[in-house]
Design an enzyme around this catalytic site. Structure first.
Site, PDB file in Angstrom:
ATOM      1  N   TYR A  88       0.856  -1.193   0.000  1.00 18.17           N
ATOM      2  CA  TYR A  88       0.000   0.000   0.000  1.00 18.17           C
ATOM      3  C   TYR A  88       0.891   1.241   0.000  1.00 18.17           C
ATOM      4  O   TYR A  88       1.762   1.398   0.856  1.00 18.17           O
ATOM      5  CB  TYR A  88      -0.888  -0.033   1.242  1.00 18.17           C
ATOM      6  CG  TYR A  88      -2.045   0.959   1.280  1.00 18.17           C
ATOM      7  CD1 TYR A  88      -2.175   1.995   0.366  1.00 18.17           C
ATOM      8  CD2 TYR A  88      -3.021   0.858   2.258  1.00 18.17           C
ATOM      9  CE1 TYR A  88      -3.232   2.890   0.405  1.00 18.17           C
ATOM     10  CE2 TYR A  88      -4.091   1.741   2.319  1.00 18.17           C
ATOM     11  CZ  TYR A  88      -4.190   2.753   1.393  1.00 18.17           C
ATOM     12  OH  TYR A  88      -5.232   3.642   1.442  1.00 18.17           O
ATOM     13  N   CYS A  89       0.660   2.141  -0.967  1.00 26.62           N
ATOM     14  CA  CYS A  89       1.355   3.419  -1.037  1.00 26.62           C
ATOM     15  C   CYS A  89       2.867   3.195  -1.053  1.00 26.62           C
ATOM     16  O   CYS A  89       3.375   2.420  -1.836  1.00 26.62           O
ATOM     17  CB  CYS A  89       0.906   4.312   0.120  1.00 26.62           C
ATOM     18  SG  CYS A  89       1.533   6.010   0.052  1.00 26.62           S
TER      19      CYS A  89
END
Length: 613
Positions: free
Chosen positions: A350-351
């Site tokens: 994530y990210c």
């Protein structure tokens, strides 16, 4: 008689309108002003004392210097040619005259006349001027329109400045937005009708409460303002937030590994390892049972493991990307194998956790570590050509200043990164809370997402410097120049299937940037774009039936062309992802119970996530 009655009613309305802005009890109002000044003194003391004792070093000099330097480029262009400067001033003056003429027309218009249009309208979604008095009262209406005209004029100056490189223009746009947001009449007591009325109605008690909260928030920030966005007392990690049951089954210097309890008798043969960003805490994926991606994934039959990154301190200053890969990601894979006996794993990043995972997979491909058999990226950039608004903070001068600031302690303080993220949306995440807290004197509402947003994390000096230089500044990952563990890595070595999720309104990892990154992977890529932004686009449980997502052909060519022919599907992308995972391997085995193969170190969500800054 009716005419006189009408005049009397108009006079009463006018008198009533004026009276709401008058002091009702001068003695009580004066007493509250004195109390407010007393609380303001406490706030000043909370700010000054840590500086006198050398506990706090001001961080405003570098960004202020960069803003002045950026604005000087604009000033140089507009003042270097007298005719150009006069034209710019004339446009602003003409805007003011337009506002003035419309104000006169509105004052002289009969009740039956059509409403006079505003000179400039607020942008869609702007909530600052919703109070009726902004349009009904001539004084506040004039302030509002003059402010909007000035803000638009300043923004137009940036766009019309010739000879600016793209980075300087982006910074100038950003700084103009920050100054405009700060100077809004909605932020000040005597220029905001709602604040003005509340102050008069409460005899100034709102200001007393506000200054008390300001003093408390500066004290909580140990000399810096820790802006209160949420009622912290309503949330407790492990009690009503991050409550999906599981065990901590591994702990290294940089990460705890959490194994979650199964929700089904049979589970997918391949376990799922999630690598969240270290810039904030993993429980964005487990806010509450209704919105938890982790809980939902267990209900779909995944054996879920999550990396919970340490909130670093002085001991971790030298921990760089390689350390986070070895002691976080690969350590997590080792724990998954011990706990389940499986070498083949599905992984999610994530990210910035996804950026680290992509680099790790490229390194592992060269080293012959093929345990990850499919990878999913949530709003992850691997190419930073079209990077989001955070790029404003990244150039050689700013990175050097950050590295200097991190030298003493070995980490970047969490409040600085939180402030940077808040500034990207200052109209939503800063000024409404300044007004609500310190002028209206009201506690913010309890909101789990904002509680998570305020739960800051530090970043190790080595890690953060490597990330900013290799990704945002030099774009080394996608260009094949990033060096890790003595190797030069290439994303083309990642040949496993990739599910690449972007979010349409993401200002941190723009959908166009995520799309561009697809071309650098060596295998098949499924590009999916969710509705909404960086958080809501990802955390979108199916039962809420919100937003939509777009799917299409291969992510080749131009993003706009892909989007023009993509298929829009209402609701959450989560079930689409689940089908994609099962299409790779849908074999099921008996559920794995945390603690069966590894002695647990504690209950989820662990200890690292509880460390606050």
């Amino acid at each position: 008689m009716s005419e006189n009655a009408g005049q009397g009613k108009g006079e009463n309305d006018s008198r009533s309108s004026i009276e709401q802005y008058l002091v009702k009890d001068p003695e009580l109002f004066a007493l509250n002003l004195a109390r407010m000044i007393e609380q303001a003194g406490k706030a000043a003391s909370a700010w000054v004392q840590p500086r006198e004792q050398g506990q706090v070093r001001d961080h405003m000099a570098e960004p202020m210097a960069d803003m002045v330097k950026t604005f000087s480029r604009l000033t140089e262009y507009w003042l270097s040619d007298p005719q150009r400067a006069v034209e710019a001033q004339t446009r602003l003056f003409a805007g003011y005259m337009d506002v003035w003429m419309r104000t006169i027309q509105r004052l002289n218009a009969s009740p039956e006349a059509a409403p006079v249009e505003d000179a400039v309208k607020p942008e869609r979604g702007d909530k600052r001027f919703q109070d009726p008095e902004w349009g009904r009262n001539a004084f506040f209406d004039f302030l509002r329109q003059t402010y909007l005209v000035t803000s638009k004029w300043a923004a137009d100056l940036v766009e019309q400045t010739e000879g600016l490189d793209e980075h300087t223009r982006q910074k100038a746009n950003f700084y103009v937005k920050q100054v405009s947001a700060a100077m809004s009449p909605s932020n000040f007591l005597f220029t905001n009708p709602e604040l003005f009325r509340e102050t008069m109605a409460s005899h100034g008690e709102n200001l007393v409460r506000g200054m008390k909260m300001l003093a408390e928030d500066i004290a909580a920030g140990k000399g810096d303002l820790k802006l209160r966005q949420v009622d912290y007392t309503r949330f407790s990690i492990g009690e009503n937030i991050a409550v999906t049951p599981g065990k901590v089954v591994g702990r290294s210097d940089v990460a705890e590994i959490i194994q979650y309890s199964p929700s089904t008798e049979k589970v997918l043969k391949r376990p799922l390892l999630i690598c969240p960003p270290w810039i904030n805490k993993f429980y964005i994926l487990d806010l509450n049972p209704e919105k938890s991606f982790i809980r939902w994934a267990t209900e779909q039959g995944h054996s879920v493991f999550v990396i919970s990154w340490v909130n670093p301190d002085e001991r971790h200053g030298a921990k760089n990307w390689e350390a986070y890969i070895r002691e976080g990601l690969q350590y997590g894979l080792d724990i998954v194998e011990k706990a389940t006996g499986e070498r083949e794993v599905n992984a999610i990043g994530y990210c910035v956790g996804g950026t680290l995972l992509a680099a790790a997979l490229a390194l592992m491909a060269q080293e012959g570590d093929n345990r990850v058999r499919s990878v999913t990226f949530f709003t992850t950039q691997v190419d930073f050509t079209h990077a989001g608004d955070l790029k404003v903070f990244v150039d050689e001068d700013q990175i050097r200043a950050l590295e200097h600031a991190m030298q003493d302690k070995g980490y970047l303080d969490g409040t600085r990164m939180a402030t940077a993220f808040n500034m990207l949306r200052s109209g939503d995440l800063i000024w409404p809370y300044v007004v609500n807290n310190y002028m209206r004197g009201k506690d913010p509402m309890p909101f789990d997402l904002l509680y998570w947003n305020a739960d800051s994390t530090r970043m190790t000096a080595a890690n953060h410097s490597f990330y900013l230089r290799n990704c945002y500044l030099e774009n080394n990952l996608s260009s094949g120049r990033m060096e890790l563990a003595g190797r030069t890595i290439s994303l083309a070595d990642i040949s496993i299937p990739v599910y690449n999720l972007a979010a349409k309104e993401d200002h941190i990892a723009p959908a166009r940037s995520v799309f561009t990154g697809c071309r650098f992977f060596g295998g098949d890529v499924e590009y999916v774009m969710a509705g909404s932004g960086h958080i809501a686009g990802v955390i979108n449980p199916p039962h809420l039936n919100k937003y939509q997502f777009w799917t299409g052909g291969k992510p080749d060519g131009e993003f706009d062309k892909w989007f023009a022919t993509a298929t829009e599907t209402p609701g959450s992308w989560w079930p689409h992802w689940q089908k994609w995972i099962e299409s790779r391997d849908d074999r099921r085995v008996d559920a794995r119970i945390p603690g069966q193969e590894i002695q647990p170190l504690g209950e989820a969500p662990g200890t690292y996530v509880r460390v606050r800054v």
